[in-house]
Design an enzyme around this catalytic site. Sequence first.
Site, short mmCIF file in Angstrom:
data_model
loop_
_atom_site.label_atom_id
_atom_site.label_comp_id
_atom_site.label_asym_id
_atom_site.label_seq_id
_atom_site.Cartn_x
_atom_site.Cartn_y
_atom_site.Cartn_z
N LYS A 13 0.82 -1.22 0.00
CA LYS A 13 0.00 0.00 0.00
C LYS A 13 0.86 1.27 0.00
O LYS A 13 0.59 2.20 -0.75
CB LYS A 13 -0.92 0.04 1.23
CG LYS A 13 -1.97 -1.06 1.24
CD LYS A 13 -3.07 -0.79 2.28
CE LYS A 13 -2.55 -0.70 3.69
NZ LYS A 13 -1.99 -1.96 4.23
N ARG A 88 -10.10 1.29 8.85
CA ARG A 88 -9.58 -0.04 9.15
C ARG A 88 -10.66 -0.94 9.74
O ARG A 88 -10.41 -2.10 10.01
CB ARG A 88 -8.51 0.16 10.19
CG ARG A 88 -7.20 -0.53 10.19
CD ARG A 88 -6.25 -0.57 9.16
NE ARG A 88 -4.96 -1.06 9.59
CZ ARG A 88 -3.81 -0.51 9.28
NH1 ARG A 88 -3.78 0.60 8.58
NH2 ARG A 88 -2.69 -1.07 9.64
N ARG A 171 -1.09 -9.08 12.81
CA ARG A 171 -1.65 -8.01 11.96
C ARG A 171 -2.55 -8.59 10.87
O ARG A 171 -3.58 -8.03 10.52
CB ARG A 171 -0.52 -7.18 11.34
CG ARG A 171 0.24 -6.37 12.39
CD ARG A 171 1.45 -5.71 11.79
NE ARG A 171 1.11 -4.54 11.03
CZ ARG A 171 1.86 -4.02 10.06
NH1 ARG A 171 3.00 -4.59 9.75
NH2 ARG A 171 1.47 -2.96 9.42
#
Length: 214
Positions: A13, A88, A171
């Site tokens: 990203k 998110r 994550r």
Amino acid sequence: MRLVLLGPPNAGKGTQADKIVKQFDIPHISTGDLLRKHVAEGTLLGQRAQGYMDRGDLVPDDLIIDMVQDTLENIDIEKGFLFDGYPRNPFQAEALDDFLLERDLGLDRVLYLHTDQELLIRRAVGRRTCPVCRTVYNIFSFPPKEEGICDKDGAVLIQRPDDREETVRNRLKVFEEQTAPLVEFYEVAGLLLRLDGSGSPDEVFDIILKELGE
Ligand code: AMP
């Protein structure tokens, strides 16, 4: 162009964000970068956020949303923007929707960069950064000439705390549990573009430009 860049950690990203904002001349709003700056400067927000970041957990929504609002008040978004790493979770996505609605704005596209999970882990676990010149190496795909040493200035390379394998796996889990629902959220809204992020940075960028009709 008002864009959101969505994807699991290490899908590339940051690299694509740099290219996109240059191409469209729009501000880049990376919540990860903003948080790392707060941590480096030792602000109260940085101190509160650091533990979550080191474990690979999401920083609480109220902290993030305040930080994003502050940032948006201080930049010019007339030409558009690129959010990278925000929203998110569904709560943050609603907050962004509300912010845009209040200003009569809408998102143009949500770019969802996805790749194979093992590739994501190798990219993260192998990453080493020079603390002096910021050159990024990867011990599997782009190793320095001498192990652990920067080719350019001889500094000892460092590993980001959140690139350690257990953190990377956490994550990814956090992404699947909390962020992945946004893929459907934006698909239903007719905004989602699914992009294969497994190619080289230039190959992926070409795909993005084509999909955006450039
Ligand atoms: P990133 O560089 O985007 O992968 O972000 C690094 C870390 O910062 C993440 O693992 C989270 O701990 C935190 N973070 C970044 N963006 C957000 C966000 N929008 N919401 C919650 N935590 C975030």
